[in-house]
Motif scaffolding. Structure first.
Motif, PDB file in Angstrom:
ATOM      1  N   ARG A  64     -38.431  -3.069 -35.340  1.00 56.74           N
ATOM      2  CA  ARG A  64     -38.073  -2.851 -33.938  1.00 56.74           C
ATOM      3  C   ARG A  64     -37.865  -4.200 -33.272  1.00 56.74           C
ATOM      4  N   GLU A  65     -36.716  -4.331 -32.611  1.00 62.34           N
ATOM      5  CA  GLU A  65     -36.412  -5.518 -31.810  1.00 62.34           C
ATOM      6  C   GLU A  65     -36.035  -5.033 -30.415  1.00 62.34           C
ATOM      7  N   GLY A  66     -36.998  -5.109 -29.513  1.00 60.93           N
ATOM      8  CA  GLY A  66     -36.768  -4.593 -28.166  1.00 60.93           C
ATOM      9  C   GLY A  66     -36.580  -3.091 -28.206  1.00 60.93           C
ATOM     10  N   ARG A  67     -35.440  -2.641 -27.719  1.00 57.45           N
ATOM     11  CA  ARG A  67     -35.150  -1.206 -27.697  1.00 57.45           C
ATOM     12  C   ARG A  67     -34.397  -0.749 -28.932  1.00 57.45           C
ATOM     13  N   SER A  68     -34.049  -1.682 -29.806  1.00 58.14           N
ATOM     14  CA  SER A  68     -33.276  -1.345 -31.004  1.00 58.14           C
ATOM     15  C   SER A  68     -34.143  -1.380 -32.250  1.00 58.14           C
ATOM     16  N   ILE A  69     -33.718  -0.619 -33.237  1.00 58.76           N
ATOM     17  CA  ILE A  69     -34.317  -0.696 -34.560  1.00 58.76           C
ATOM     18  C   ILE A  69     -33.266  -1.305 -35.471  1.00 58.76           C
ATOM     19  N   ILE A  70     -33.655  -2.377 -36.144  1.00 59.67           N
ATOM     20  CA  ILE A  70     -32.742  -3.083 -37.036  1.00 59.67           C
ATOM     21  C   ILE A  70     -33.085  -2.690 -38.472  1.00 59.67           C
ATOM     22  N   TYR A  71     -32.065  -2.251 -39.190  1.00 58.33           N
ATOM     23  CA  TYR A  71     -32.234  -1.819 -40.579  1.00 58.33           C
ATOM     24  C   TYR A  71     -31.681  -2.876 -41.518  1.00 58.33           C
ATOM     25  N   ALA A  72     -32.307  -2.997 -42.679  1.00 53.96           N
ATOM     26  CA  ALA A  72     -31.867  -3.954 -43.696  1.00 53.96           C
ATOM     27  C   ALA A  72     -32.092  -3.324 -45.067  1.00 53.96           C
ATOM     28  N   PRO A  73     -31.271  -3.684 -46.030  1.00 54.57           N
ATOM     29  CA  PRO A  73     -31.485  -3.155 -47.380  1.00 54.57           C
ATOM     30  C   PRO A  73     -32.716  -3.812 -48.003  1.00 54.57           C
ATOM     31  N   ASP A  74     -33.426  -3.067 -48.803  1.00 56.71           N
ATOM     32  CA  ASP A  74     -34.543  -3.644 -49.554  1.00 56.71           C
ATOM     33  C   ASP A  74     -33.975  -4.055 -50.909  1.00 56.71           C
ATOM     34  N   LYS A  75     -33.546  -5.298 -50.989  1.00 56.21           N
ATOM     35  CA  LYS A  75     -32.873  -5.778 -52.196  1.00 56.21           C
ATOM     36  C   LYS A  75     -33.806  -5.818 -53.403  1.00 56.21           C
ATOM     37  N   ALA A  76     -35.077  -6.032 -53.177  1.00 61.81           N
ATOM     38  CA  ALA A  76     -36.030  -6.024 -54.291  1.00 61.81           C
ATOM     39  C   ALA A  76     -36.111  -4.620 -54.891  1.00 61.81           C
ATOM     40  N   ARG A  77     -36.103  -3.625 -54.023  1.00 65.53           N
ATOM     41  CA  ARG A  77     -36.142  -2.228 -54.489  1.00 65.53           C
ATOM     42  C   ARG A  77     -34.865  -1.893 -55.250  1.00 65.53           C
ATOM     43  N   LEU A  78     -33.739  -2.355 -54.758  1.00 60.84           N
ATOM     44  CA  LEU A  78     -32.467  -2.131 -55.443  1.00 60.84           C
ATOM     45  C   LEU A  78     -32.489  -2.809 -56.810  1.00 60.84           C
ATOM     46  N   ALA A  79     -33.023  -4.009 -56.891  1.00 60.11           N
ATOM     47  CA  ALA A  79     -33.125  -4.716 -58.171  1.00 60.11           C
ATOM     48  C   ALA A  79     -34.008  -3.949 -59.149  1.00 60.11           C
ATOM     49  N   GLU A  80     -35.091  -3.350 -58.640  1.00 64.69           N
ATOM     50  CA  GLU A  80     -35.959  -2.520 -59.482  1.00 64.69           C
ATOM     51  C   GLU A  80     -35.196  -1.339 -60.056  1.00 64.69           C
ATOM     52  N   LEU A  81     -34.412  -0.684 -59.205  1.00 65.50           N
ATOM     53  CA  LEU A  81     -33.634   0.471 -59.644  1.00 65.50           C
ATOM     54  C   LEU A  81     -32.614   0.060 -60.704  1.00 65.50           C
ATOM     55  N   ILE A  82     -31.926  -1.026 -60.456  1.00 63.90           N
ATOM     56  CA  ILE A  82     -30.930  -1.508 -61.417  1.00 63.90           C
ATOM     57  C   ILE A  82     -31.601  -1.849 -62.746  1.00 63.90           C
ATOM     58  N   SER A  83     -32.721  -2.538 -62.684  1.00 63.38           N
ATOM     59  CA  SER A  83     -33.456  -2.902 -63.899  1.00 63.38           C
ATOM     60  C   SER A  83     -33.897  -1.652 -64.661  1.00 63.38           C
ATOM     61  N   HIS A  84     -34.365  -0.662 -63.932  1.00 65.24           N
ATOM     62  CA  HIS A  84     -34.782   0.595 -64.537  1.00 65.24           C
ATOM     63  C   HIS A  84     -33.607   1.261 -65.270  1.00 65.24           C
ATOM     64  N   LEU A  85     -32.467   1.301 -64.626  1.00 64.24           N
ATOM     65  CA  LEU A  85     -31.296   1.933 -65.242  1.00 64.24           C
ATOM     66  C   LEU A  85     -30.803   1.142 -66.456  1.00 64.24           C
ATOM     67  N   VAL A  86     -30.836  -0.158 -66.358  1.00 60.78           N
ATOM     68  CA  VAL A  86     -30.417  -0.997 -67.493  1.00 60.78           C
ATOM     69  C   VAL A  86     -31.366  -0.789 -68.671  1.00 60.78           C
ATOM     70  N   SER A  87     -32.662  -0.714 -68.400  1.00 67.76           N
ATOM     71  CA  SER A  87     -33.618  -0.504 -69.493  1.00 67.76           C
ATOM     72  C   SER A  87     -33.408   0.857 -70.152  1.00 67.76           C
ATOM     73  N   MET A  88     -33.027   1.854 -69.369  1.00 66.21           N
ATOM     74  CA  MET A  88     -32.727   3.171 -69.944  1.00 66.21           C
ATOM     75  C   MET A  88     -31.509   3.085 -70.855  1.00 66.21           C
ATOM     76  N   ALA A  89     -30.516   2.349 -70.426  1.00 63.51           N
ATOM     77  CA  ALA A  89     -29.284   2.217 -71.205  1.00 63.51           C
ATOM     78  C   ALA A  89     -29.505   1.420 -72.477  1.00 63.51           C
ATOM     79  N   SER A  90     -30.488   0.526 -72.438  1.00 63.58           N
ATOM     80  CA  SER A  90     -30.758  -0.338 -73.584  1.00 63.58           C
ATOM     81  C   SER A  90     -31.651   0.327 -74.626  1.00 63.58           C
ATOM     82  N   ALA A  91     -32.311   1.415 -74.209  1.00 62.89           N
ATOM     83  CA  ALA A  91     -33.268   2.079 -75.123  1.00 62.89           C
ATOM     84  C   ALA A  91     -32.575   2.794 -76.253  1.00 62.89           C
TER      85      ALA A  91
END
Length: 91
Positions: A64-91
């Motif tokens: 929250r910034e004043g009256r607004s809510i500012i959203y941002a991507p959680d890039k660490a979470r996205l990296a986790e998802l990508i890593s998870h999918l890559v590990s599935m593909a590599s298995a």
């Protein structure tokens, strides 16, 4: 990453408006709900629902910034998802 976390993230991104919203946040780094609604041509009340789903999947963060809510991507979470999918593909 747990299977339930991965499926929640992929499910959240499976809807076109949420996917585009997440894509915009990745491109911009952050944005308010109003900026996202305008860019997507989506009513604010509908976008709020989409943002809640992305947040529940922990793909985005919000501050929250004043009256607004500012959203941002959680890039660490996205990296986790990508890593998870890559590990599935590599298995």
């Amino acid at each position: 990453m747990e299977m339930s976390d991965a499926t929640a993230a992929m499910s959240a991104l499976s809807q076109p408006t949420r996917y585009r919203c997440f894509q915009l946040l990745i491109q911009r780094g952050q944005a308010s709900a109003g900026e996202l609604a305008e860019a997507l041509g989506t009513p604010a009340n509908l976008l709020s629902s989409h943002l809640s789903i992305l947040s529940a999947a922990r793909l985005i963060t919000s501050v929250r910034e004043g009256r607004s809510i500012i959203y941002a991507p959680d890039k660490a979470r996205l990296a986790e998802l990508i890593s998870h999918l890559v590990s599935m593909a590599s298995a």
